[in-house]
Enzyme design. Structure first.
Site, mmCIF file in Angstrom:
data_model
loop_
_atom_site.group_PDB
_atom_site.id
_atom_site.type_symbol
_atom_site.label_atom_id
_atom_site.label_comp_id
_atom_site.label_asym_id
_atom_site.label_seq_id
_atom_site.Cartn_x
_atom_site.Cartn_y
_atom_site.Cartn_z
ATOM 1 N N ASP A 9 0.870 -1.194 0.000
ATOM 2 C CA ASP A 9 0.000 0.000 0.000
ATOM 3 C C ASP A 9 0.899 1.234 0.000
ATOM 4 O O ASP A 9 2.107 1.145 0.216
ATOM 5 C CB ASP A 9 -0.915 -0.002 1.243
ATOM 6 C CG ASP A 9 -1.879 1.189 1.271
ATOM 7 O OD1 ASP A 9 -2.352 1.602 0.191
ATOM 8 O OD2 ASP A 9 -2.161 1.709 2.359
ATOM 9 N N SER A 10 0.274 2.396 -0.197
ATOM 10 C CA SER A 10 1.041 3.641 -0.075
ATOM 11 C C SER A 10 1.488 3.853 1.370
ATOM 12 O O SER A 10 2.558 4.409 1.621
ATOM 13 C CB SER A 10 0.165 4.821 -0.510
ATOM 14 O OG SER A 10 -1.039 4.819 0.240
ATOM 15 N N CYS A 73 -4.469 -1.477 -2.030
ATOM 16 C CA CYS A 73 -4.685 -0.034 -2.206
ATOM 17 C C CYS A 73 -5.637 0.154 -3.382
ATOM 18 O O CYS A 73 -5.324 -0.264 -4.507
ATOM 19 C CB CYS A 73 -3.341 0.624 -2.495
ATOM 20 S SG CYS A 73 -3.442 2.380 -2.861
ATOM 21 N N GLU A 151 -3.390 7.088 9.380
ATOM 22 C CA GLU A 151 -1.931 7.076 9.583
ATOM 23 C C GLU A 151 -1.620 7.485 11.032
ATOM 24 O O GLU A 151 -0.773 6.893 11.684
ATOM 25 C CB GLU A 151 -1.245 8.050 8.610
ATOM 26 C CG GLU A 151 -1.280 7.615 7.151
ATOM 27 C CD GLU A 151 -0.316 6.456 6.815
ATOM 28 O OE1 GLU A 151 0.748 6.355 7.440
ATOM 29 O OE2 GLU A 151 -0.666 5.659 5.921
ATOM 30 N N CYS A 184 -11.219 2.720 0.411
ATOM 31 C CA CYS A 184 -9.801 3.000 0.648
ATOM 32 C C CYS A 184 -9.413 2.101 1.804
ATOM 33 O O CYS A 184 -10.127 2.045 2.822
ATOM 34 C CB CYS A 184 -9.600 4.469 1.026
ATOM 35 S SG CYS A 184 -7.925 4.820 1.627
ATOM 36 N N HIS A 186 -7.274 2.325 4.025
ATOM 37 C CA HIS A 186 -7.014 2.997 5.312
ATOM 38 C C HIS A 186 -8.271 3.048 6.186
ATOM 39 O O HIS A 186 -8.175 3.057 7.411
ATOM 40 C CB HIS A 186 -6.553 4.442 5.076
ATOM 41 C CG HIS A 186 -5.098 4.591 4.741
ATOM 42 N ND1 HIS A 186 -4.566 4.237 3.528
ATOM 43 C CD2 HIS A 186 -4.061 5.069 5.486
ATOM 44 C CE1 HIS A 186 -3.261 4.505 3.514
ATOM 45 N NE2 HIS A 186 -2.933 5.005 4.697
HETATM 46 N N1 DGL Z 1 -4.907 3.056 1.039
HETATM 47 C C1 DGL Z 1 -5.048 3.621 -0.236
HETATM 48 C C2 DGL Z 1 -6.318 3.164 -0.944
HETATM 49 O O1 DGL Z 1 -6.876 2.125 -0.667
HETATM 50 C C3 DGL Z 1 -4.919 5.094 -0.466
HETATM 51 C C4 DGL Z 1 -4.195 6.025 0.392
HETATM 52 C C5 DGL Z 1 -3.510 7.161 -0.370
HETATM 53 O O2 DGL Z 1 -4.170 8.090 -0.837
HETATM 54 O O3 DGL Z 1 -2.300 7.047 -0.473
HETATM 55 O O4 DGL Z 1 -6.794 3.838 -1.829
#
Ligand code: DGL
Length: 258
Positions: A9-10, A73, A151, A184, A186
């Protein structure tokens, strides 16, 4: 020989997918990789992102000796899955917004999509809506600020409830909306706080379990899990290292990009 499953992931969002993988495949060895140097991905241009995701994933696959890559992600998957499948010789499992199960569940036929600004407007996402939720009203809400809140949570700071309430507020214009897609990775990490911030009860749907099921199907032999598992980052960050430790990962190694 079977290798671990690499979860990418990012940032820390892929840890919600790690939780789902561990529920379904508790014995499987995992490696976590995140591009924390370039977080967040949600605002970045498509061409730059495709190239970056390819470079980071190729390096992480080589460094981990993995048998499969999970792109945990939505922002990356809705853009770069084809490119990754072309350049890698291992199975690549992606993450896309859970529009299909949400449309199946909704009784009122009004669902919400909460995701990054990139994901809510990607052609891939619009196609998913057309294919699987054509008879639903879909309210798409960009909530990049929730990436920051997740985060913060992983490094030990409680989310700011007023920020969460404000980010969710466009979902509640129609009280009939009964199902919210967490598009997302996150966002599931914020689960209890999101429930608290909602004015009434809705169903929250994410892709974690579907990804874990898919991994179980496509990865024929799983390497066994042994103690703390490796993690890879693109920028050193002591607090992130402590956060990853709470999810069972060893101190991160810096990923060398070519
Ligand atoms: N966790 C990422 C997703 O599922 C995105 C987070 C980011 O914007 O870097 O889209």
């Amino acid at each position: 020989m079977a290798g671990p499953i690499l979860v990418f992931d990012s940032g820390v969002g892929g840890l919600s997918v790690v939780q789902a993988l561990r529920r379904r495949l508790p014995e499987a060895a995992l490696v976590y990789a995140c591009d924390n140097a370039m977080l967040p991905y949600g605002h970045r241009g498509d061409a730059w992102l495709v190239q970056r995701i390819r470079v980071v994933c190729e390096a992480a696959v080589a460094a981990s000796g993995c048998s499969a890559l999970v792109v945990a992600c939505n922002t990356a998957s809705t853009l770069a899955l084809d490119v990754l499948r072309e350049c890698l010789s291992i199975p690549v499992v992606g993450t896309v917004p859970a529009i299909k199960p949400a449309a199946r569940m909704s009784l009122t036929r009004h669902i919400g999509l909460l995701a990054t600004s990139a994901t809510v407007s990607r052609p891939y996402t619009l196609q998913l809506i057309e294919d699987f939720a054509a008879d639903c009203r879909v309210t798409r809400v960009a909530a990049d600020i929730l990436v920051t809140e997740a985060e913060r949570l992983v490094v030990g700071e409680p989310p700011d409830q007023a920020t969460l309430r404000q980010a969710l507020s466009p979902l509640w214009d129609d009280p009939e909306l009964d199902t919210v897609v967490l598009g997302c990775t996150h966002f599931p990490l914020l689960g209890p706080w999101l429930v608290d911030a909602a004015p009434h009860q809705v169903a929250w749907v994410d892709s974690g379990d579907a990804i874990a099921r898919r991994v179980a199907q496509v990865v024929p032999a799983l390497a066994p899990r042994q103690g703390d598992e490796p993690s890879l980052v693109t920028a050193r960050d002591v607090r992130l290292g402590r956060g990853l430790a709470t999810f069972g990962f060893a101190a991160p190694r810096l990923l060398q990009l070519v």
